[in-house]
Design an enzyme around this catalytic site. Structure first.
Site, PDB file in Angstrom:
ATOM      1  N   LYS A 210      -9.431  14.503  39.414  1.00 46.44           N
ATOM      2  CA  LYS A 210     -10.270  13.309  39.530  1.00 46.44           C
ATOM      3  C   LYS A 210      -9.783  12.405  40.660  1.00 46.44           C
ATOM      4  O   LYS A 210     -10.572  11.966  41.498  1.00 46.44           O
ATOM      5  CB  LYS A 210     -10.283  12.548  38.206  1.00 46.44           C
ATOM      6  CG  LYS A 210     -11.188  11.309  38.236  1.00 46.44           C
ATOM      7  CD  LYS A 210     -11.079  10.481  36.960  1.00 46.44           C
ATOM      8  CE  LYS A 210     -11.680  11.166  35.775  1.00 46.44           C
ATOM      9  NZ  LYS A 210     -11.744  10.273  34.582  1.00 46.44           N
ATOM     10  N   GLU A 216       0.877  18.502  39.972  1.00 49.44           N
ATOM     11  CA  GLU A 216       0.829  19.953  39.830  1.00 49.44           C
ATOM     12  C   GLU A 216      -0.363  20.542  40.586  1.00 49.44           C
ATOM     13  O   GLU A 216      -0.243  21.551  41.279  1.00 49.44           O
ATOM     14  CB  GLU A 216       0.738  20.341  38.346  1.00 49.44           C
ATOM     15  CG  GLU A 216       1.939  19.947  37.509  1.00 49.44           C
ATOM     16  CD  GLU A 216       1.791  18.579  36.872  1.00 49.44           C
ATOM     17  OE1 GLU A 216       2.502  18.314  35.882  1.00 49.44           O
ATOM     18  OE2 GLU A 216       0.963  17.767  37.347  1.00 49.44           O
ATOM     19  N   GLY A 271     -10.367  13.756  30.668  1.00 42.30           N
ATOM     20  CA  GLY A 271     -10.070  15.123  31.093  1.00 42.30           C
ATOM     21  C   GLY A 271     -10.343  16.156  30.027  1.00 42.30           C
ATOM     22  O   GLY A 271     -10.947  17.203  30.289  1.00 42.30           O
ATOM     23  N   ARG A 272      -9.933  15.891  28.794  1.00 43.20           N
ATOM     24  CA  ARG A 272     -10.097  16.878  27.729  1.00 43.20           C
ATOM     25  C   ARG A 272     -11.527  16.943  27.209  1.00 43.20           C
ATOM     26  O   ARG A 272     -11.843  17.776  26.359  1.00 43.20           O
ATOM     27  CB  ARG A 272      -9.116  16.591  26.592  1.00 43.20           C
ATOM     28  CG  ARG A 272      -9.215  15.190  26.002  1.00 43.20           C
ATOM     29  CD  ARG A 272      -8.000  14.894  25.125  1.00 43.20           C
ATOM     30  NE  ARG A 272      -7.978  13.542  24.610  1.00 43.20           N
ATOM     31  CZ  ARG A 272      -7.501  12.498  25.286  1.00 43.20           C
ATOM     32  NH1 ARG A 272      -7.058  12.657  26.527  1.00 43.20           N
ATOM     33  NH2 ARG A 272      -7.473  11.299  24.744  1.00 43.20           N
ATOM     34  N   GLU A 357      -3.733  15.486  22.126  1.00 43.73           N
ATOM     35  CA  GLU A 357      -3.698  14.433  23.123  1.00 43.73           C
ATOM     36  C   GLU A 357      -4.560  13.254  22.678  1.00 43.73           C
ATOM     37  O   GLU A 357      -4.282  12.107  23.020  1.00 43.73           O
ATOM     38  CB  GLU A 357      -4.171  14.960  24.479  1.00 43.73           C
ATOM     39  CG  GLU A 357      -3.834  14.039  25.646  1.00 43.73           C
ATOM     40  CD  GLU A 357      -4.048  14.701  26.992  1.00 43.73           C
ATOM     41  OE1 GLU A 357      -3.083  15.274  27.535  1.00 43.73           O
ATOM     42  OE2 GLU A 357      -5.184  14.646  27.503  1.00 43.73           O
ATOM     43  N   HIS A 388      -1.139  39.986  11.538  1.00 43.48           N
ATOM     44  CA  HIS A 388       0.063  40.806  11.683  1.00 43.48           C
ATOM     45  C   HIS A 388       1.200  40.032  12.332  1.00 43.48           C
ATOM     46  O   HIS A 388       2.153  40.634  12.836  1.00 43.48           O
ATOM     47  CB  HIS A 388      -0.276  42.061  12.487  1.00 43.48           C
ATOM     48  CG  HIS A 388      -1.257  42.954  11.791  1.00 43.48           C
ATOM     49  ND1 HIS A 388      -0.860  43.985  10.964  1.00 43.48           N
ATOM     50  CD2 HIS A 388      -2.614  42.946  11.759  1.00 43.48           C
ATOM     51  CE1 HIS A 388      -1.936  44.582  10.471  1.00 43.48           C
ATOM     52  NE2 HIS A 388      -3.008  43.971  10.940  1.00 43.48           N
ATOM     53  N   LYS A 508       6.091  12.362  33.587  1.00 47.34           N
ATOM     54  CA  LYS A 508       5.684  12.478  34.990  1.00 47.34           C
ATOM     55  C   LYS A 508       6.536  11.592  35.886  1.00 47.34           C
ATOM     56  O   LYS A 508       6.994  12.003  36.960  1.00 47.34           O
ATOM     57  CB  LYS A 508       4.207  12.086  35.142  1.00 47.34           C
ATOM     58  CG  LYS A 508       3.203  13.050  34.544  1.00 47.34           C
ATOM     59  CD  LYS A 508       1.800  12.540  34.819  1.00 47.34           C
ATOM     60  CE  LYS A 508       0.736  13.458  34.263  1.00 47.34           C
ATOM     61  NZ  LYS A 508      -0.623  12.938  34.528  1.00 47.34           N
TER      62      LYS A 508
END
Length: 547
Positions: A210, A216, A271-272, A357, A388, A508
């Site tokens: 954004k 990153e 964002g999410r 979050e 399993h 961060k």
């Protein structure tokens, strides 16, 4: 609005639920089903093509009545209406929360600060569709004149998890001559492995950020730019091999991306919650604009249901209230999400961010410390694989783990009796978790007495079953919107801000400071603790030995 609501533990319904739990908390699901022959039908609801069976929760009709009353006392209807009306319900960032506008039809009006945002949303969707079609039909060419065959999405968090999940979930509908890859981790291995077998002349990078400043993402994007220009031999190649999903035109242009190929979104998109925004460009390229539109329609159908349906028949509200019941009254610390559909293998990871979050908070909207638990830990794997690995703990472990089972009645890839076996396992696991197997039943099978304790299952383990006809784009949209609004419902009950994420900031800041110390000749900053200083010294020493 929130200031008019009493603290959760002062709500009459909350106090009544505490007393009610003392009465029903020890009831076993075996007894609850034995006492009510129609329980399986009575505790179920359906909307937007999704059927929810919540009968295997440790509830009675009175529990449901009190939970609905709690939602009313906590102002859920008012808070939901405020969200849909574009009010700034993200209090700490003073922002509206309007992901619901991203999937509103063209003829709807959704206002933010008095401006109808729907035309702006569809203007971006139309540009996305035009671009996606040009990639899909081969009209868009790379710098050397060759067709684009590889799409690499660079993002992190919501700019990665949503597209990754959606592209995998809807792979059945994808254009198979396009290769979709995703890079998120700042670990160089992620980029290296994603591009190792790709031809730069046929590769397009979508950089999702954004602000166009996420550490990153910009680190990976810079590496991608060097990878492209190094192989194609010209910086001008960037304009044909990169597009941006961002709001920072100046930074995008400085990177070398033509701002005509920048797709924007807005501050009111978290964002999410962004997979239906321009962040979903990779998804649209993969499945095509028509299927992307069907997914938006599924989201919108669940949005409408959430806003208008009575709470006692409202799927997101029910799912959210049951989570509150399990977390705060049965001390459930986690929630397993187990899709019996291989295409949904990334859904649990997506829901981890969405839920944790959003609701991993320890203060109320007013800034006071909460006096109750908030978000459980979301996790999971596809069935039958999970059976399993971690199902042993779910059946016989010391801590009960509520579970959401997700299944589809029709397979996308029919193969013999595979799908019947798959769904038989889903139903059997939910049944086994609920009812278990008693010592008497184990003995009746002829089990030696010394082995009886090991083969007993106490049962009484909570689960929901979510069923849809088929995994379509519409069904995926409805399913994700169901969880979005369920998470919102939980946040309203707990009186927390589900739309900020200050918890990601401190790491961060410290990481940026620490990174500057690795190349320094001086000793690490003594403002660190002794552990961190010692680790930095060791890292610097061993890294230098590898140079």
């Amino acid at each position: 609005m929130s200031s008019r609501m009493p603290p959760l533990d002062e709500c009459p319904a909350w106090k009544n639920l505490i007393a009610h739990h003392r009465e029903v908390g020890n009831l076993h699901l075996r007894q609850l089903f034995a006492d009510d022959a129609g329980r399986g039908e009575r505790f179920s609801a359906e909307a937007a093509g999704i059927h929810l069976d919540f009968s295997k929760n440790r509830i009675t009709g009175e529990t449901l009545r009190l939970l609905v009353r709690l939602a009313e006392e906590c102002g859920l209807r008012e808070r939901a209406t405020a969200m849909f009306e574009g009010k700034a319900i993200n209090l700490t960032e003073r922002r509206a929360v309007l992901h619901i506008a991203l999937r509103a039809p063209r003829d709807r009006r959704v206002a933010c600060d008095g401006i109808d945002v729907v035309p702006h949303v569809h203007a971006v969707l139309d540009r996305m569709a035009g671009f996606a079609d040009r990639i899909r039909n081969g009209e868009w060419k790379g710098y050397t004149g060759r067709r684009i065959r590889n799409i690499v999405n660079i993002g992190i968090g919501g700019s990665d998890l949503g597209p990754v999940m959606a592209c995998e979930a809807l792979r059945h509908y994808s254009q198979r001559d396009l290769c979709m890859r995703f890079v998120s981790n700042v670990d160089g291995t992620d980029f290296s492995e994603a591009t190792r077998d790709l031809d730069a002349g046929e590769t397009l990078f979508i950089v999702c950020s954004k602000t166009f400043s996420t550490l990153e993402t910009l680190t990976n994007a810079s590496t991608a730019r060097a990878w492209v220009t190094g192989r194609l031999g010209d910086d001008r190649a960037v304009a044909r091999h990169f597009v941006a999903v961002s709001t920072n035109a100046a930074a995008v242009a400085a990177f070398g991306i033509d701002t005509a190929n920048m797709f924007g979104f807005w501050d009111w998109v978290g964002g999410r919650y962004s997979m239906t925004s321009a962040v979903g460009l990779s998804t649209m390229i993969s499945i095509g604009p028509e299927n992307f539109g069907a997914m938006l329609a599924g989201f919108h159908a669940m949005d409408e249901h959430f806003l208008g349906a009575p709470f006692e028949r409202n799927l997101p509200v029910l799912l959210g209230l049951l989570a509150v019941w399990n977390v705060n009254f049965f001390d459930a610390r986690t929630l397993a999400v187990v899709p019996y559909e291989q295409y949904l293998k990334r859904l649990p990871a997506y829901l981890q961010q969405l839920a944790m979050e959003s609701n991993g908070k320890q203060v109320t909207l007013e800034g006071a410390r909460v006096a109750w638990d908030t978000s459980p830990v979301y996790w999971g794997e596809p069935g039958t694989n999970g059976q399993h690995s971690f199902f042993q703990l779910m059946h016989q472990g010391t801590r009960a783990v509520p579970c959401d089972f997700i299944g589809f009645c029709q397979p996308l890839n029919p193969a013999g009796n595979h799908h019947d076996l798959l769904m038989a396992n889903l139903f059997a696991q939910a049944e086994a978790l609920a009812f278990g197997r008693s010592a008497a039943e184990v003995r009746a099978e002829g089990t030696p007495e010394w082995l009886v304790p090991h083969r007993c299952f106490e049962g009484n383990r909570t689960s929901n079953v979510l069923l849809a006809e088929r995994l379509t784009p519409h069904a995926l949209g409805a399913l994700v919107a169901l969880y979005e609004h369920s998470v919102f419902t939980q946040g309203v009950i707990w009186n927390i801000d589900s739309f900020d994420q200050w918890g990601v900031e401190l790491g961060k800041v410290l990481a940026q400071r620490t990174a500057t110390e690795f190349d320094s000749a001086r000793d690490p900053d003594l403002r660190h603790d002794s552990s961190t200083n010692a680790l930095i010294r060791r890292y610097r020493r061993l890294r230098q030995q590898g140079d």
